[in-house]
Design an enzyme around this catalytic site. Structure first.
Site: not given
Ligand SMILES: *Cc1c(COP(=O)(O)O)cnc(C)c1O
Length: 497
Positions: A113
């Site tokens: 993120k």
């Molecule tokens: C948010 C997240 C995901 C999922 O990603 P999306 O864009 O919501 O599909 C997968 N792994 C981790 C560690 C995350 O923080």
């Protein structure tokens, strides 16, 4: 480049407007009116740039209302070794024959993120200035763990913004809770809610849409905005690392220019894999986009059958950031795949809201199967995969990434497809240390969170990220726990209104 709303194609706004609004007034998501292209020569040239320049190159094609200087201001502030533990920003690790781990977790909060939330605050404040929006931007976030911390780090002490994060008191990992409670910065707030993630999220939505609250903010020179992946400003930074990783593989001689790759993504809200779809349609040669889910496998069923059905039990898993039954960004994909048919989108997403289910047309079903493969695995398989990868390749991965590895291995066994593949590695293994340590040692242990981190560090050759190691000494700044009913008053009080 203008942006259209998925629920009303007549709405057309600039990227600055799309980013400040977050979501279109009638509830649609903003998508670029066309997908900009990259030629093979451009892809080759990108391989010779550093990450911030690669990002600026891609952004220039999408954010055409931004000046070069504005884009540089955003990329230079976000993608530097000040914020990331590795010079390459997105590190490519060569795992095993033709498989590459795209490590997206070397940022300040150790989850992917950060790749978007380090830059979103700069996109937002720059966009607001461009459209003469002279207001303080107030970010409200409901989080199940990773988004909240990444948003706090991204927005902390960014002038003209303040941020408040709500998390479910018992719904985040111990490390995630520590990360949020110790958050630094003069414009940040963190509060636990007595309830689950949905309670947090519904509370935030209620505040967002309350006209009296909105008016009160407006009267005081403030406005709400969202750091959620429905915001285009969070999606476009994710396109960059897929373009970047392909260019990098060509540069390193791992693949030929023009050679197709598979991209495997552990998926929840469908943001990360949609960014890979955009990269493909910009001209990055991709064979299959492989969508990996945990047992909340609504997307596996959807891609394989064309029926989206959220009427099923919700499971808490060891990959909590993928515990989700409504994948918002799917709306953008379906808008593109229906030839921008806003009427169909309104119909399907209306049904999703009222009945929890919709079925796409045969044409879209065929397109889904052409572009995507999908699979899922359960917690036992996730942990078993962490152990296997560790023993076979001396590589330690987190639980979310392990879901992707397992689904990819199943795909390869079932299809015999030997196309070289990039797997998105979305979090540091230290962030989910209980499940990772159990997988490495083959047994559960009741030592505390930091002892688990130390033990994983002994077993693996991945250094403990400084941001997590430093948590031990940090004082807790935020300990408020409130009920859902108190949320609105809490926000107003924090804003001094
Ligand atoms: C948010 C997240 C995901 C999922 O990603 P999306 O864009 O919501 O599909 C997968 N792994 C981790 C560690 C995350 O923080």
């Amino acid at each position: 480049m203008l942006y259209k709303s998925t629920r009303n194609s007549n709405v057309k706004v600039s990227s600055a407007e799309a980013i400040t609004q977050g979501i279109s007034a009638e509830g649609g998501l903003f998508v670029p009116e066309s997908i900009p292209q990259l030629t093979p020569d451009e892809i080759r040239a990108i391989g010779d740039m550093k990450y911030a320049d690669r990002a600026a190159y891609v952004f220039a094609k999408y954010l055409t209302d931004f000046t070069d200087a504005e884009i540089r201001y955003c990329t230079d502030n976000a993608y530097s070794v000040k914020n990331f533990e590795t010079e390459s920003i997105a590190e490519l690790a060569h795992l095993f024959d033709g498989t590459y781990m795209l490590e997206l977790w070397h940022g300040p909060t150790c989850a992917f993120k950060d790749m978007a939330l380090q830059i979103l605050p700069y996109f937002l404040t720059t966009s607001a200035k461009k459209i003469d929006l002279d207001k303080k931007i107030v970010i409200l976030v409901a989080t199940s763990g990773d988004t909240g911390k990444a948003a706090l780090e991204g927005f902390r002490d960014v002038e003209g913004t303040s941020i408040m994060v709500f998390y479910p008191e018992d719904g985040v990992s111990p490390m995630q809770k520590r990360q949020m409670k110790t958050q630094e910065g003069g414009n940040v707030g963190v509060c636990a809610i007595k309830g689950n993630f949905d309670d947090c999220q519904n509370g935030v939505k209620r505040i967002f849409t309350d006209n009296a609250v909105k008016q009160k903010l407006d009267d005081n020179g403030m406005m709400f905005s969202s750091a959620n992946s429905i915001n285009w400003g969070r999606l476009v930074p994710q396109v960059v690392y897929y373009v970047s990783s392909y260019a990098e593989l060509v540069k390193q001689g791992e693949i030929e220019q023009g050679e197709k790759i598979n991209i495997v993504v552990p998926t929840g809200n469908f943001g990360n894999i949609l960014a890979a779809y955009y990269a493909k349609h910009m001209g990055i040669p991709v064979n299959k986009l492989i969508c990996a889910s945990n047992i909340n496998n609504v997307l596996t069923d959807f891609i394989n059958t064309g029926v989206y059905d959220r009427n099923r039990a919700f499971h808490a898993t060891v990959s909590p950031s993928m515990d989700i039954l409504i994948s918002s960004n799917l709306e953008r994909l379906l808008y593109i795949m229906t030839g921008e048919n806003d009427e169909l989108i309104r119909d399907w997403f209306g049904k999703l809201a009222s009945e929890g289910r919709y079925e796409v047309t045969d044409d879209v079903k065929a397109k889904l199967l052409d572009e995507f493969a999908a699979g899922f695995c359960d917690d036992e398989q996730t942990k078993a995969t962490i152990g296997e990868i560790y023993r076979e390749y001396s590589y330690t991965c987190d639980t979310h990434t392990a879901v992707a590895v397992k689904v990819y291995r199943d795909y390869k066994a079932a299809t015999g497809d030997t196309t070289k593949s990039v797997i998105a590695s979305t979090a540091s293994p230290y962030k989910f240390s209980a499940a990772v340590l159990e997988a490495l040692e083959g047994k559960t242990s009741d030592i505390d969170e930091y002892a688990k981190v130390d033990r994983i560090a002994e077993l693996s050759d991945i250094p403990v990220p400084a941001a997590l190691a430093g948590l031990r000494e940090k004082p807790e700044r935020f300990s408020d726990v409130i009920t859902r009913e108190e949320q609105e008053q809490y926000v107003l009080r924090a804003l001094g209104l």
